[in-house]
Design a protein around this motif. Sequence first.
Motif, PDB file in Angstrom:
ATOM      1  N   GLU A  34      25.163 -95.679 -14.738  1.00 16.49           N
ATOM      2  CA  GLU A  34      26.350 -96.312 -14.172  1.00 16.49           C
ATOM      3  C   GLU A  34      27.053 -95.329 -13.251  1.00 16.49           C
ATOM      4  OE1 GLU A  34      29.338 -99.084 -16.280  1.00 16.49           O
ATOM      5  OE2 GLU A  34      30.304 -97.106 -16.225  1.00 16.49           O
ATOM      6  N   THR A  35      27.161 -95.705 -11.992  1.00 17.03           N
ATOM      7  CA  THR A  35      27.881 -94.914 -10.998  1.00 17.03           C
ATOM      8  C   THR A  35      29.098 -95.711 -10.566  1.00 17.03           C
ATOM      9  OG1 THR A  35      26.599 -95.873  -9.169  1.00 17.03           O
ATOM     10  CG2 THR A  35      25.758 -93.822 -10.143  1.00 17.03           C
ATOM     11  N   THR A  36      29.959 -95.080  -9.773  1.00 15.61           N
ATOM     12  CA  THR A  36      31.101 -95.772  -9.189  1.00 15.61           C
ATOM     13  C   THR A  36      30.769 -96.076  -7.738  1.00 15.61           C
ATOM     14  OG1 THR A  36      32.609 -94.599 -10.649  1.00 15.61           O
ATOM     15  CG2 THR A  36      33.568 -95.595  -8.677  1.00 15.61           C
ATOM     16  N   LEU A  42      33.937-100.018  -7.808  1.00 11.67           N
ATOM     17  CA  LEU A  42      33.537-100.753  -9.014  1.00 11.67           C
ATOM     18  C   LEU A  42      32.344-100.078  -9.683  1.00 11.67           C
ATOM     19  CD1 LEU A  42      33.739-104.377  -7.582  1.00 11.67           C
ATOM     20  CD2 LEU A  42      35.412-103.220  -9.063  1.00 11.67           C
ATOM     21  N   PRO A  43      32.194-100.273 -10.999  1.00 12.55           N
ATOM     22  CA  PRO A  43      31.019 -99.717 -11.672  1.00 12.55           C
ATOM     23  C   PRO A  43      29.745-100.413 -11.209  1.00 12.55           C
ATOM     24  CG  PRO A  43      32.462-100.845 -13.245  1.00 12.55           C
ATOM     25  CD  PRO A  43      33.099-100.941 -11.910  1.00 12.55           C
ATOM     26  N   ARG A  44      28.712 -99.614 -10.978  1.00 16.69           N
ATOM     27  CA  ARG A  44      27.408-100.127 -10.543  1.00 16.69           C
ATOM     28  C   ARG A  44      26.366 -99.638 -11.528  1.00 16.69           C
ATOM     29  NH1 ARG A  44      29.184-104.057  -7.684  1.00 16.69           N
ATOM     30  NH2 ARG A  44      30.286-103.459  -5.810  1.00 16.69           N
ATOM     31  N   ARG A  45      25.627-100.570 -12.140  1.00 17.52           N
ATOM     32  CA  ARG A  45      24.649-100.221 -13.162  1.00 17.52           C
ATOM     33  C   ARG A  45      23.237-100.439 -12.641  1.00 17.52           C
ATOM     34  NH1 ARG A  45      27.594-102.606 -18.593  1.00 17.52           N
ATOM     35  NH2 ARG A  45      29.292-101.075 -18.559  1.00 17.52           N
ATOM     36  N   THR A  46      22.440 -99.410 -12.793  1.00 17.37           N
ATOM     37  CA  THR A  46      21.068 -99.430 -12.311  1.00 17.37           C
ATOM     38  C   THR A  46      20.118 -99.066 -13.438  1.00 17.37           C
ATOM     39  OG1 THR A  46      21.854 -98.673 -10.146  1.00 17.37           O
ATOM     40  CG2 THR A  46      19.502 -98.463 -10.585  1.00 17.37           C
ATOM     41  N   PRO A  47      19.111 -99.904 -13.715  1.00 18.27           N
ATOM     42  CA  PRO A  47      18.103 -99.529 -14.701  1.00 18.27           C
ATOM     43  C   PRO A  47      17.296 -98.340 -14.165  1.00 18.27           C
ATOM     44  CG  PRO A  47      18.014-101.874 -14.214  1.00 18.27           C
ATOM     45  CD  PRO A  47      18.917-101.253 -13.202  1.00 18.27           C
ATOM     46  N   GLN A  68      20.886 -96.398  -3.411  1.00 13.99           N
ATOM     47  CA  GLN A  68      22.331 -96.632  -3.453  1.00 13.99           C
ATOM     48  C   GLN A  68      22.998 -95.804  -4.537  1.00 13.99           C
ATOM     49  OE1 GLN A  68      23.971 -98.384  -1.090  1.00 13.99           O
ATOM     50  NE2 GLN A  68      21.962 -98.525  -0.133  1.00 13.99           N
ATOM     51  N   TYR A  69      22.358 -95.655  -5.686  1.00 14.56           N
ATOM     52  CA  TYR A  69      22.994 -94.859  -6.736  1.00 14.56           C
ATOM     53  C   TYR A  69      23.059 -93.390  -6.370  1.00 14.56           C
ATOM     54  CZ  TYR A  69      18.366 -93.689  -8.804  1.00 14.56           C
ATOM     55  OH  TYR A  69      17.092 -93.256  -9.035  1.00 14.56           O
ATOM     56  N   VAL A  70      22.124 -92.899  -5.576  1.00 16.30           N
ATOM     57  CA  VAL A  70      22.195 -91.507  -5.098  1.00 16.30           C
ATOM     58  C   VAL A  70      23.370 -91.360  -4.132  1.00 16.30           C
ATOM     59  CG1 VAL A  70      21.026 -89.751  -3.699  1.00 16.30           C
ATOM     60  CG2 VAL A  70      19.776 -90.967  -5.502  1.00 16.30           C
ATOM     61  N   ARG A  71      23.554 -92.333  -3.266  1.00 12.42           N
ATOM     62  CA  ARG A  71      24.702 -92.301  -2.347  1.00 12.42           C
ATOM     63  C   ARG A  71      26.018 -92.346  -3.118  1.00 12.42           C
ATOM     64  NH1 ARG A  71      22.909 -96.299   2.610  1.00 12.42           N
ATOM     65  NH2 ARG A  71      21.158 -95.024   3.309  1.00 12.42           N
ATOM     66  N   ASN A  72      26.046 -93.142  -4.194  1.00 14.89           N
ATOM     67  CA  ASN A  72      27.252 -93.196  -5.026  1.00 14.89           C
ATOM     68  C   ASN A  72      27.496 -91.864  -5.731  1.00 14.89           C
ATOM     69  OD1 ASN A  72      27.687 -95.845  -4.290  1.00 14.89           O
ATOM     70  ND2 ASN A  72      26.755 -96.695  -6.136  1.00 14.89           N
ATOM     71  N   ILE A  73      26.436 -91.222  -6.199  1.00 10.27           N
ATOM     72  CA  ILE A  73      26.574 -89.915  -6.850  1.00 10.27           C
ATOM     73  C   ILE A  73      27.113 -88.890  -5.874  1.00 10.27           C
ATOM     74  CG2 ILE A  73      25.243 -87.974  -7.791  1.00 10.27           C
ATOM     75  CD1 ILE A  73      23.473 -90.125  -9.201  1.00 10.27           C
ATOM     76  N   VAL A  79      29.311 -89.957 -13.896  1.00 12.62           N
ATOM     77  CA  VAL A  79      28.482 -91.118 -14.223  1.00 12.62           C
ATOM     78  C   VAL A  79      28.501 -91.364 -15.722  1.00 12.62           C
ATOM     79  CG1 VAL A  79      26.936 -90.709 -12.256  1.00 12.62           C
ATOM     80  CG2 VAL A  79      26.360 -89.753 -14.494  1.00 12.62           C
ATOM     81  N   ARG A  80      27.907 -92.500 -16.102  1.00 15.72           N
ATOM     82  CA  ARG A  80      27.612 -92.780 -17.501  1.00 15.72           C
ATOM     83  C   ARG A  80      26.141 -93.165 -17.569  1.00 15.72           C
ATOM     84  NH1 ARG A  80      31.050 -96.584 -20.911  1.00 15.72           N
ATOM     85  NH2 ARG A  80      30.138 -98.157 -19.578  1.00 15.72           N
ATOM     86  N   VAL A  81      25.512 -92.825 -18.695  1.00 15.42           N
ATOM     87  CA  VAL A  81      24.115 -93.181 -18.911  1.00 15.42           C
ATOM     88  C   VAL A  81      24.021 -93.866 -20.271  1.00 15.42           C
ATOM     89  CG1 VAL A  81      21.741 -92.348 -19.073  1.00 15.42           C
ATOM     90  CG2 VAL A  81      23.369 -91.125 -17.629  1.00 15.42           C
ATOM     91  N   ARG A  82      23.383 -95.042 -20.291  1.00 10.07           N
ATOM     92  CA  ARG A  82      23.145 -95.722 -21.565  1.00 10.07           C
ATOM     93  C   ARG A  82      21.730 -95.387 -22.008  1.00 10.07           C
ATOM     94  NH1 ARG A  82      23.064-102.123 -22.153  1.00 10.07           N
ATOM     95  NH2 ARG A  82      20.919-101.779 -21.526  1.00 10.07           N
TER      96      ARG A  82
END
Length: 131
Positions: A34-36, A42-47, A68-73, A79-82
């Motif tokens: 989960e990135t912002t 907004l939170p964005r969740r990526t498997p 996209q998640y790398v750009r958000n990072i 971040v959060r990781v499940r």
Amino acid sequence: MSRLDDLRFRAATAFQRHVANPLTRRLPLQTLLETTGRVSGLPRRTPVGGRRVGDSFWLVSEFGERSQYVRNIRADPRVRVRIRGRWHTGTAHLLPDDDPRARLRLLPRYNSAAVRVLGTGLLTVRVDLTD
């Protein structure tokens, strides 16, 4: 990036965005990052596939800087990781000097195979977990 790589990127991201990710995000034991959102906030969740090693979670982005998640990072490394159904907070680090192909050999085989087949610009990501 070659025309073939660009076509592979577009096809894979369209499939992931519209088919795979909406389904796998719902699986209770699927690992999620989960990135912002860098624009929306907004939170964005990526498997993702990866492996926890001590207090770090390692993964390889199949499209590197284009993900996209790398750009958000880049915009916000918090971040959060499940992992196995439990959320962990952490700070993500992009590691362009790490060998992503060697890193893939240390990660779960199923995900690593998919990343190797689809990936066009591999990038290692380490998340230092704080809880």
